[in-house]
Design a protein around this motif. Structure first.
Motif, PDB file in Angstrom:
ATOM      1  N   LEU A 133       0.825  -1.210   0.000  1.00  0.00           N
ATOM      2  CA  LEU A 133       0.000   0.000   0.000  1.00  0.00           C
ATOM      3  C   LEU A 133       0.858   1.258   0.000  1.00  0.00           C
ATOM      4  O   LEU A 133       0.556   2.229  -0.710  1.00  0.00           O
ATOM      5  N   TYR A 134       1.933   1.248   0.779  1.00  0.00           N
ATOM      6  CA  TYR A 134       2.795   2.438   0.849  1.00  0.00           C
ATOM      7  C   TYR A 134       3.430   2.737  -0.511  1.00  0.00           C
ATOM      8  O   TYR A 134       3.386   3.888  -0.979  1.00  0.00           O
ATOM      9  N   PHE A 135       4.008   1.730  -1.136  1.00  0.00           N
ATOM     10  CA  PHE A 135       4.696   1.986  -2.412  1.00  0.00           C
ATOM     11  C   PHE A 135       3.712   2.337  -3.527  1.00  0.00           C
ATOM     12  O   PHE A 135       4.032   3.176  -4.389  1.00  0.00           O
ATOM     13  N   GLU A 136       2.537   1.739  -3.523  1.00  0.00           N
ATOM     14  CA  GLU A 136       1.534   2.119  -4.510  1.00  0.00           C
ATOM     15  C   GLU A 136       1.100   3.567  -4.298  1.00  0.00           C
ATOM     16  O   GLU A 136       0.906   4.328  -5.250  1.00  0.00           O
ATOM     17  N   GLU A 137       0.956   3.958  -3.047  1.00  0.00           N
ATOM     18  CA  GLU A 137       0.585   5.338  -2.737  1.00  0.00           C
ATOM     19  C   GLU A 137       1.649   6.318  -3.206  1.00  0.00           C
ATOM     20  O   GLU A 137       1.333   7.373  -3.783  1.00  0.00           O
ATOM     21  N   GLN A 138       2.923   5.974  -2.999  1.00  0.00           N
ATOM     22  CA  GLN A 138       4.017   6.854  -3.424  1.00  0.00           C
ATOM     23  C   GLN A 138       4.086   6.965  -4.946  1.00  0.00           C
ATOM     24  O   GLN A 138       4.334   8.042  -5.483  1.00  0.00           O
ATOM     25  N   ARG A 139       3.851   5.859  -5.627  1.00  0.00           N
ATOM     26  CA  ARG A 139       3.853   5.906  -7.096  1.00  0.00           C
ATOM     27  C   ARG A 139       2.734   6.818  -7.594  1.00  0.00           C
ATOM     28  O   ARG A 139       2.936   7.609  -8.528  1.00  0.00           O
ATOM     29  N   ALA A 140       1.584   6.711  -6.983  1.00  0.00           N
ATOM     30  CA  ALA A 140       0.451   7.543  -7.405  1.00  0.00           C
ATOM     31  C   ALA A 140       0.745   9.026  -7.162  1.00  0.00           C
ATOM     32  O   ALA A 140       0.418   9.882  -7.995  1.00  0.00           O
ATOM     33  N   ILE A 141       1.382   9.330  -6.025  1.00  0.00           N
ATOM     34  CA  ILE A 141       1.733  10.714  -5.717  1.00  0.00           C
ATOM     35  C   ILE A 141       2.706  11.278  -6.743  1.00  0.00           C
ATOM     36  O   ILE A 141       2.555  12.401  -7.261  1.00  0.00           O
ATOM     37  N   ILE A 142       3.743  10.498  -7.077  1.00  0.00           N
ATOM     38  CA  ILE A 142       4.749  10.956  -8.032  1.00  0.00           C
ATOM     39  C   ILE A 142       4.132  11.105  -9.427  1.00  0.00           C
ATOM     40  O   ILE A 142       4.402  12.090 -10.140  1.00  0.00           O
ATOM     41  N   GLU A 143       3.314  10.139  -9.813  1.00  0.00           N
ATOM     42  CA  GLU A 143       2.652  10.226 -11.128  1.00  0.00           C
ATOM     43  C   GLU A 143       1.806  11.484 -11.231  1.00  0.00           C
ATOM     44  O   GLU A 143       1.818  12.176 -12.245  1.00  0.00           O
ATOM     45  N   GLN A 144       1.092  11.798 -10.164  1.00  0.00           N
ATOM     46  CA  GLN A 144       0.204  12.957 -10.184  1.00  0.00           C
ATOM     47  C   GLN A 144       0.996  14.260 -10.138  1.00  0.00           C
ATOM     48  O   GLN A 144       0.686  15.211 -10.900  1.00  0.00           O
ATOM     49  N   MET A 145       1.991  14.344  -9.282  1.00  0.00           N
ATOM     50  CA  MET A 145       2.739  15.582  -9.099  1.00  0.00           C
ATOM     51  C   MET A 145       3.626  15.903 -10.299  1.00  0.00           C
ATOM     52  O   MET A 145       3.819  17.072 -10.649  1.00  0.00           O
ATOM     53  N   LEU A 146       4.178  14.873 -10.930  1.00  0.00           N
ATOM     54  CA  LEU A 146       5.138  15.091 -12.033  1.00  0.00           C
ATOM     55  C   LEU A 146       4.550  14.681 -13.367  1.00  0.00           C
ATOM     56  O   LEU A 146       5.280  14.254 -14.274  1.00  0.00           O
ATOM     57  N   GLU A 147       3.263  14.835 -13.511  1.00  0.00           N
ATOM     58  CA  GLU A 147       2.607  14.446 -14.783  1.00  0.00           C
ATOM     59  C   GLU A 147       3.031  15.384 -15.920  1.00  0.00           C
ATOM     60  O   GLU A 147       3.445  16.490 -15.721  1.00  0.00           O
TER      61      GLU A 147
END
Length: 319
Positions: A305-319
């Protein structure tokens, strides 16, 4: 300064032959073999300047050796930034780490404990673009490069590239390492990237490359947390902090060597060889560990859950 200082030298170079000890001192002091032999065998005293140079090179605390217990104070060391060549400070910082890792890697008792509220060097040092960004950001913030110099225009000096390679080779050779990570270190780094993008110092393509590196680091850390080992076979334990902490701390420990390190000014650090400071640092890191969640070879759901959450954050912030 002949008895306890000579013993301190031998303890610092424990396990080395007499000829190796002599050769090591010869690298520090501009003296001939006979002069070094006479000093190491107590026939001639080391001068104060000679003792200072040796103590700096071998991490020997003269305060601990010679001050009375009643007036003993904890000593700390920090290398001041040379603003004429600040990149040299980054090189020296990595070189210091390499020397410590080399000292520790042959010890079966070696242990590296750490708690980071920013991205550890060891996580990004092998990522070409992200490691360049880390250095570029620091040089920009301290005014070491013109504010108009873009990320693409800045070129990393060759000696820094070389020491980064050595760091990569040595940092995973410690017998056991543990990392306590603040949960927002990836988000914070993504925010730094966005800032430089908005300042038009980073291009859209470069932002994409930095995003790629961040996602790659996440994958690598997740793989390491799953296996509990580096590619070198050495043990590593990763914890996610459940409490906020205000600085990054590292405790190095091996045969005849112990050091506390506190990260400051992004690339720099305050260090102490004082046994009490080292013990307090170890106790503090252990306390933070008790308020953290181990994700190495355990708590698979929490880890995923933690790593999936971090991937989603990075994808959204650096889109």
């Amino acid at each position: 300064m002949k008895n306890i200082f000579i013993e301190a030298i031998k303890e610092s170079l424990a396990g080395e032959s007499s000829s190796t000890v002599n050769a090591r001192i010869a690298q520090i002091l501009p003296l001939g073999k006979e002069a070094i032999y006479r000093r190491l065998n107590g026939y001639v005293n080391f001068s104060l300047n000679e003792a200072i140079e040796i103590s700096k090179a071998l991490n020997i605390s003269l305060d601990n050796l010679y001050l009375e217990p009643s007036i003993k104070k904890a000593s700390f060391n920090i290398k001041l930034v040379n603003m004429d060549d600040p990149a040299c400070n980054y090189y020296q910082r990595l070189s210091d780490y390499v020397n410590i890792f080399e000292k520790m890697k042959s010890s079966d008792q070696a242990r590296l404990r750490s708690a980071y509220n920013i991205m550890p060097y060891s996580f990004f040092i092998d990522r070409e673009v992200l490691s360049k960004f880390h250095l570029y950001k620091w040089l920009y913030l301290v005014g070491a490069i013109n504010y108009k110099v873009t990320f693409s225009e800045y070129k990393i000096p060759k000696d820094i590239l070389n020491i980064q390679c050595r760091f990569r080779e040595e940092n995973q050779c410690v017998k056991v390492a543990s990392f306590i990570l603040a949960r927002d270190i990836f988000k914070n780094l993504a925010e730094d990237i966005i800032l430089f993008y908005e300042l038009e110092l980073i291009s859209t393509d470069e932002k994409a490359l930095l995003k790629r590196d961040l996602l790659s680091i996440l994958n690598a850390i997740e793989d390491t947390a799953t296996t509990g080992r580096y590619n070198t076979g050495r043990e590593v334990y990763i914890y996610l902090a459940n409490i906020h902490f205000d600085a990054s701390y590292t405790h190095f420990e091996s045969d005849n060597f112990e050091m506390a390190h506190f990260r400051v000014f992004s690339i720099n650090g305050i260090e102490s060889l004082n046994p009490e400071i080292c013990n307090q640092t170890k106790v503090w890191i252990d306390s933070l560990q008790n308020h953290s969640t181990l994700i190495t070879k355990s708590d698979n759901v929490h880890r995923s859950l933690y790593f999936e959450e971090q991937r989603a954050i990075i994808e959204q912030m650096l889109e």
